[in-house]
Design a protein around this motif. Structure first.
Motif, PDB file in Angstrom:
ATOM      1  N   CYS A  19     -61.422 -37.481   3.190  1.00 13.19           N
ATOM      2  CA  CYS A  19     -61.052 -38.902   3.293  1.00 13.19           C
ATOM      3  C   CYS A  19     -61.120 -39.369   4.744  1.00 13.19           C
ATOM      4  N   GLN A  20     -60.637 -38.529   5.653  1.00  9.65           N
ATOM      5  CA  GLN A  20     -60.664 -38.892   7.068  1.00  9.65           C
ATOM      6  C   GLN A  20     -62.099 -39.004   7.577  1.00  9.65           C
ATOM      7  N   GLU A  23     -63.509 -42.274   6.288  1.00 13.22           N
ATOM      8  CA  GLU A  23     -62.968 -43.426   7.009  1.00 13.22           C
ATOM      9  C   GLU A  23     -63.488 -43.496   8.434  1.00 13.22           C
ATOM     10  N   ASP A  24     -63.673 -42.363   9.079  1.00 13.46           N
ATOM     11  CA  ASP A  24     -64.268 -42.350  10.423  1.00 13.46           C
ATOM     12  C   ASP A  24     -65.692 -42.886  10.376  1.00 13.46           C
ATOM     13  N   GLN A  44     -58.871 -48.417  13.631  1.00 16.85           N
ATOM     14  CA  GLN A  44     -58.801 -47.561  12.453  1.00 16.85           C
ATOM     15  C   GLN A  44     -59.389 -48.305  11.256  1.00 16.85           C
ATOM     16  N   THR A  46     -59.215 -47.814   6.952  1.00 19.41           N
ATOM     17  CA  THR A  46     -58.708 -47.053   5.808  1.00 19.41           C
ATOM     18  C   THR A  46     -59.278 -47.654   4.535  1.00 19.41           C
ATOM     19  N   SER A  48     -59.381 -47.919   0.352  1.00 16.36           N
ATOM     20  CA  SER A  48     -58.642 -47.762  -0.892  1.00 16.36           C
ATOM     21  C   SER A  48     -59.478 -48.418  -1.979  1.00 16.36           C
ATOM     22  N   LEU A  52     -61.646 -52.062   2.222  1.00 16.51           N
ATOM     23  CA  LEU A  52     -61.531 -51.413   3.525  1.00 16.51           C
ATOM     24  C   LEU A  52     -60.586 -52.246   4.382  1.00 16.51           C
ATOM     25  N   THR A  53     -59.575 -51.610   4.950  1.00 19.96           N
ATOM     26  CA  THR A  53     -58.654 -52.286   5.862  1.00 19.96           C
ATOM     27  C   THR A  53     -58.970 -51.824   7.270  1.00 19.96           C
ATOM     28  N   THR A  55     -57.982 -51.975  11.184  1.00 19.13           N
ATOM     29  CA  THR A  55     -56.855 -52.244  12.070  1.00 19.13           C
ATOM     30  C   THR A  55     -57.393 -52.467  13.473  1.00 19.13           C
TER      31      THR A  55
END
Length: 136
Positions: A19-20, A23-24, A44, A46, A48, A52-53, A55
């Motif tokens: 998952c990381q 997301e990266d 960042q 993330t 779901s 995509l969120t 930050t």
């Protein structure tokens, strides 16, 4: 046995690492879609499901990127992203700067009103709260 071997043998750890990595990769793709000035402000990403969120480090950048969210979603459609949300996470230094300078002072009339109210209260705890508030 090496710690790496123990961790990579765990399905939960492997899932978290995957998952990381995803997301990266999505964060790198978001940065590629943005102009060079905005790239370092993306901290960042993330994912779901299909959302995509992203930050960012300041509210001003969040506002700017919200206008670009549909374009970012379109650029990330091949990764299964259909919606992009932007949120701000200011640094501790920025938060401290925002809150310093905003000291609210009570007017003399308000202090007098709080003190008088405290003197006439039957609840000692509430009266003490009013006195402390008046002393600030």
């Amino acid at each position: 046995m090496h710690v790496r071997d123990l961790l990579t043998g765990s399905p939960a750890v492997m899932h978290a690492l995957e998952c990381q990595r995803r997301e990266d990769g999505l964060l790198a793709r978001v940065r590629d879609l943005l102009n060079p000035g905005a790239r370092p402000h993306c901290l960042q990403a993330t994912a779901s499901e299909d959302t995509l969120t992203v930050t960012v480090d300041a509210a001003v950048w969040a506002t700017r990127l919200r206008y670009l969210a549909p374009e970012l979603a379109q650029g990330l459609a091949s990764a299964g992203i259909t919606r992009v949300k932007i949120r701000a996470r200011p640094s501790d230094k920025q938060r401290a700067r925002q809150t310093t300078g905003r000291v609210t002072r009570l007017t003399p009339a308000v202090v007098a009103h709080l003190t008088t109210s405290a003197e006439h209260m039957t609840d000692a705890g509430l009266a003490e709260v009013f006195r402390r508030l008046a002393s600030r």
